[in-house]
Motif scaffolding. Structure first.
Motif, PDB file in Angstrom:
ATOM      1  N   PHE A  10      43.132  33.770  48.030  1.00 22.02           N
ATOM      2  CA  PHE A  10      43.753  33.407  49.302  1.00 22.02           C
ATOM      3  C   PHE A  10      43.750  31.894  49.488  1.00 22.02           C
ATOM      4  N   SER A  11      42.626  31.275  49.157  1.00 19.94           N
ATOM      5  CA  SER A  11      42.488  29.840  49.389  1.00 19.94           C
ATOM      6  C   SER A  11      43.431  29.040  48.516  1.00 19.94           C
ATOM      7  N   ASP A  12      43.598  29.461  47.266  1.00 17.81           N
ATOM      8  CA  ASP A  12      44.543  28.779  46.382  1.00 17.81           C
ATOM      9  C   ASP A  12      45.976  28.896  46.905  1.00 17.81           C
ATOM     10  N   MET A  13      46.308  30.033  47.504  1.00 15.70           N
ATOM     11  CA  MET A  13      47.654  30.257  48.027  1.00 15.70           C
ATOM     12  C   MET A  13      47.934  29.423  49.273  1.00 15.70           C
ATOM     13  N   CYS A  14      46.957  29.317  50.156  1.00 18.29           N
ATOM     14  CA  CYS A  14      47.213  28.684  51.456  1.00 18.29           C
ATOM     15  C   CYS A  14      46.714  27.248  51.537  1.00 18.29           C
ATOM     16  N   GLY A  15      46.112  26.753  50.476  1.00 20.54           N
ATOM     17  CA  GLY A  15      45.687  25.359  50.474  1.00 20.54           C
ATOM     18  C   GLY A  15      44.378  25.088  51.187  1.00 20.54           C
ATOM     19  N   ALA A  16      43.587  26.141  51.426  1.00 21.88           N
ATOM     20  CA  ALA A  16      42.277  25.949  52.061  1.00 21.88           C
ATOM     21  C   ALA A  16      41.249  25.634  50.980  1.00 21.88           C
ATOM     22  N   GLU A  17      40.520  24.559  51.169  1.00 17.84           N
ATOM     23  CA  GLU A  17      39.551  24.127  50.157  1.00 17.84           C
ATOM     24  C   GLU A  17      38.227  24.862  50.321  1.00 17.84           C
ATOM     25  N   ILE A  18      37.743  25.430  49.229  1.00 15.97           N
ATOM     26  CA  ILE A  18      36.377  25.950  49.196  1.00 15.97           C
ATOM     27  C   ILE A  18      35.519  24.856  48.572  1.00 15.97           C
ATOM     28  N   PRO A  19      34.605  24.256  49.333  1.00 17.75           N
ATOM     29  CA  PRO A  19      33.782  23.179  48.768  1.00 17.75           C
ATOM     30  C   PRO A  19      33.094  23.611  47.469  1.00 17.75           C
ATOM     31  N   ARG A  20      32.963  22.660  46.549  1.00 17.94           N
ATOM     32  CA  ARG A  20      32.453  22.965  45.215  1.00 17.94           C
ATOM     33  C   ARG A  20      31.096  23.656  45.270  1.00 17.94           C
ATOM     34  N   TRP A  21      30.219  23.195  46.149  1.00 23.66           N
ATOM     35  CA  TRP A  21      28.882  23.786  46.193  1.00 23.66           C
ATOM     36  C   TRP A  21      28.946  25.251  46.622  1.00 23.66           C
ATOM     37  N   ILE A  22      29.908  25.602  47.496  1.00 28.00           N
ATOM     38  CA  ILE A  22      30.054  26.992  47.922  1.00 28.00           C
ATOM     39  C   ILE A  22      30.630  27.830  46.780  1.00 28.00           C
ATOM     40  N   ARG A  23      31.644  27.281  46.090  1.00 25.56           N
ATOM     41  CA  ARG A  23      32.220  27.992  44.941  1.00 25.56           C
ATOM     42  C   ARG A  23      31.145  28.296  43.887  1.00 25.56           C
ATOM     43  N   LEU A  24      30.322  27.295  43.572  1.00 25.10           N
ATOM     44  CA  LEU A  24      29.313  27.472  42.538  1.00 25.10           C
ATOM     45  C   LEU A  24      28.274  28.505  42.945  1.00 25.10           C
ATOM     46  N   ARG A  25      27.852  28.474  44.199  1.00 24.82           N
ATOM     47  CA  ARG A  25      26.874  29.456  44.669  1.00 24.82           C
ATOM     48  C   ARG A  25      27.453  30.861  44.622  1.00 24.82           C
ATOM     49  N   LEU A  26      28.698  31.003  45.080  1.00 24.40           N
ATOM     50  CA  LEU A  26      29.332  32.319  45.094  1.00 24.40           C
ATOM     51  C   LEU A  26      29.538  32.848  43.674  1.00 24.40           C
ATOM     52  N   ALA A  27      29.998  31.955  42.775  1.00 27.70           N
ATOM     53  CA  ALA A  27      30.217  32.369  41.384  1.00 27.70           C
ATOM     54  C   ALA A  27      28.911  32.810  40.740  1.00 27.70           C
ATOM     55  N   ALA A  28      27.804  32.160  41.103  1.00 22.53           N
ATOM     56  CA  ALA A  28      26.511  32.482  40.494  1.00 22.53           C
ATOM     57  C   ALA A  28      26.025  33.880  40.881  1.00 22.53           C
ATOM     58  N   PHE A  29      26.514  34.420  41.993  1.00 26.35           N
ATOM     59  CA  PHE A  29      26.095  35.757  42.411  1.00 26.35           C
ATOM     60  C   PHE A  29      26.768  36.849  41.587  1.00 26.35           C
ATOM     61  N   GLY A  30      27.829  36.504  40.855  1.00 23.80           N
ATOM     62  CA  GLY A  30      28.508  37.505  40.035  1.00 23.80           C
ATOM     63  C   GLY A  30      29.025  38.660  40.863  1.00 23.80           C
ATOM     64  N   ASP A  31      28.635  39.889  40.501  1.00 22.18           N
ATOM     65  CA  ASP A  31      29.081  41.088  41.206  1.00 22.18           C
ATOM     66  C   ASP A  31      28.094  41.546  42.272  1.00 22.18           C
ATOM     67  N   ASP A  32      27.155  40.694  42.627  1.00 20.87           N
ATOM     68  CA  ASP A  32      26.146  41.049  43.634  1.00 20.87           C
ATOM     69  C   ASP A  32      26.763  40.879  45.026  1.00 20.87           C
ATOM     70  N   ARG A  33      27.440  41.916  45.488  1.00 19.32           N
ATOM     71  CA  ARG A  33      28.173  41.827  46.754  1.00 19.32           C
ATOM     72  C   ARG A  33      27.247  41.579  47.944  1.00 19.32           C
ATOM     73  N   ALA A  34      26.058  42.156  47.911  1.00 24.64           N
ATOM     74  CA  ALA A  34      25.130  41.976  49.029  1.00 24.64           C
ATOM     75  C   ALA A  34      24.725  40.508  49.162  1.00 24.64           C
ATOM     76  N   SER A  35      24.453  39.846  48.027  1.00 25.21           N
ATOM     77  CA  SER A  35      24.069  38.435  48.070  1.00 25.21           C
ATOM     78  C   SER A  35      25.243  37.562  48.508  1.00 25.21           C
ATOM     79  N   ILE A  36      26.447  37.904  48.062  1.00 22.88           N
ATOM     80  CA  ILE A  36      27.637  37.158  48.498  1.00 22.88           C
ATOM     81  C   ILE A  36      27.791  37.254  50.004  1.00 22.88           C
ATOM     82  N   ARG A  37      27.643  38.447  50.552  1.00 21.05           N
ATOM     83  CA  ARG A  37      27.791  38.638  51.988  1.00 21.05           C
ATOM     84  C   ARG A  37      26.700  37.901  52.763  1.00 21.05           C
ATOM     85  N   ALA A  38      25.468  37.953  52.275  1.00 18.56           N
ATOM     86  CA  ALA A  38      24.370  37.284  52.972  1.00 18.56           C
ATOM     87  C   ALA A  38      24.559  35.772  52.965  1.00 18.56           C
ATOM     88  N   PHE A  39      24.920  35.224  51.801  1.00 23.07           N
ATOM     89  CA  PHE A  39      25.173  33.787  51.704  1.00 23.07           C
ATOM     90  C   PHE A  39      26.371  33.409  52.570  1.00 23.07           C
TER      91      PHE A  39
END
Length: 284
Positions: free
Chosen positions: A216-245
């Protein structure tokens, strides 16, 4: 740029929700369930999106009617791309017949295969048209882009387009979602310097699914800060950790926006209640 609360009295914050029209029975059930769960929050209104070129026009009205029956004050999206003035007059008349007093007026997207933009090319044209046709019947919200419209050429040109929408008769604006509060405060200050005094409400996107959010962000031009992208990517498929973060990040953003003077919050619900309820509870 200022991000500190003003010492002067402010109106109570306005809170709103956004839903999209369902495309099948299962999606309809999810929408009804989410809308019922969110109703106790007492949102000032609920907006309903509108597909490219009017592709969900009937669905938008149907969803708006359902939300009205539940007790929401609704604000259907209306788009001018690919619509004739007569098309728009018909839509406006239908909404008036249903007692709808709010609209979110957008230029809209051109669906693939459609060759003509229509007589009204910009959201400012649409706002002016609605005012000519209906006077002050509708409270009109328009879109604002703290990080610039994805098709914008320069920040100054983007601001020019926004100011024209407000001057055409909009009552307020709702922003594209963002995760950088400074971008929002910068937009508000620059708009105020151009004479915009109407409220600019920040749009809030809960973080529940990293791949979906990135798309969505790539389509609409909304920037996801690098530190947030890296943290989210590090959670992999751990949906609970993604939601909590995501809950922590978005709640902190909302708190900073409100403390800095934002006139409210507009939640992009994605027709799900849990993440919005979590943010609401954390803020309270």
């Amino acid at each position: 740029m200022s991000s500190q609360p003003s010492s002067s009295p402010r109106a109570a914050p306005v809170y709103s929700l956004e839903f999209f029209p369902p495309r099948d029975v299962a999606a309809q059930e999810r929408l009804v369930r989410a809308a019922k769960q969110l109703l106790p929050l007492g949102a000032d209104f609920a907006s309903v999106t509108f597909g490219a070129g009017g592709s969900t026009r009937a669905g938008t009205l149907s969803a708006a009617e359902m939300l009205q029956r539940l007790g929401y004050d609704v604000a259907p999206h209306i788009s001018c791309v690919g619509s004739t003035p007569d098309d728009l007059r018909s839509v406006l008349a239908t909404y008036r017949e249903h007692g709808i007093r709010r609209l979110v007026a957008l230029r809209g997207d051109m669906p693939s295969g459609m060759g003509e933009m229509g007589e009204l090319r910009y959201a400012s044209d649409l706002v002016a048209f609605i005012r000519r046709e209906t006077g002050d019947w509708f409270n009109i919200e328009v879109a604002a882009y703290p990080e610039m419209h994805p098709q914008g050429q320069t920040p100054e040109q983007d601001l020019d387009h926004f100011v024209r929408k407000m001057q055409a008769g909009a009552n307020g604006a709702i922003t594209q979602y963002f995760f950088n509060a400074d971008a929002y405060f910068d937009l508000v200050e620059r708009a105020a310097a151009r004479g915009v005094t109407a409220p600019i409400v920040p749009g809030i996107m809960p973080i529940t699914n990293f791949s979906q959010l990135a798309r969505f962000s790539d389509m609409c031009g909304a920037e996801i800060p690098r530190w947030i992208r890296l943290r989210l990517a590090a959670f992999g498929d751990d949906r609970a950790s993604i939601r909590a973060f995501g809950l922590d990040v978005v709640t902190a953003l909302c708190r900073r926006l409100l403390e800095g003077g934002a006139p409210g919050l507009h939640f992009y619900t994605m027709n799900q209640a849990e993440s919005v309820l979590g943010i609401w509870k954390a803020l309270k």
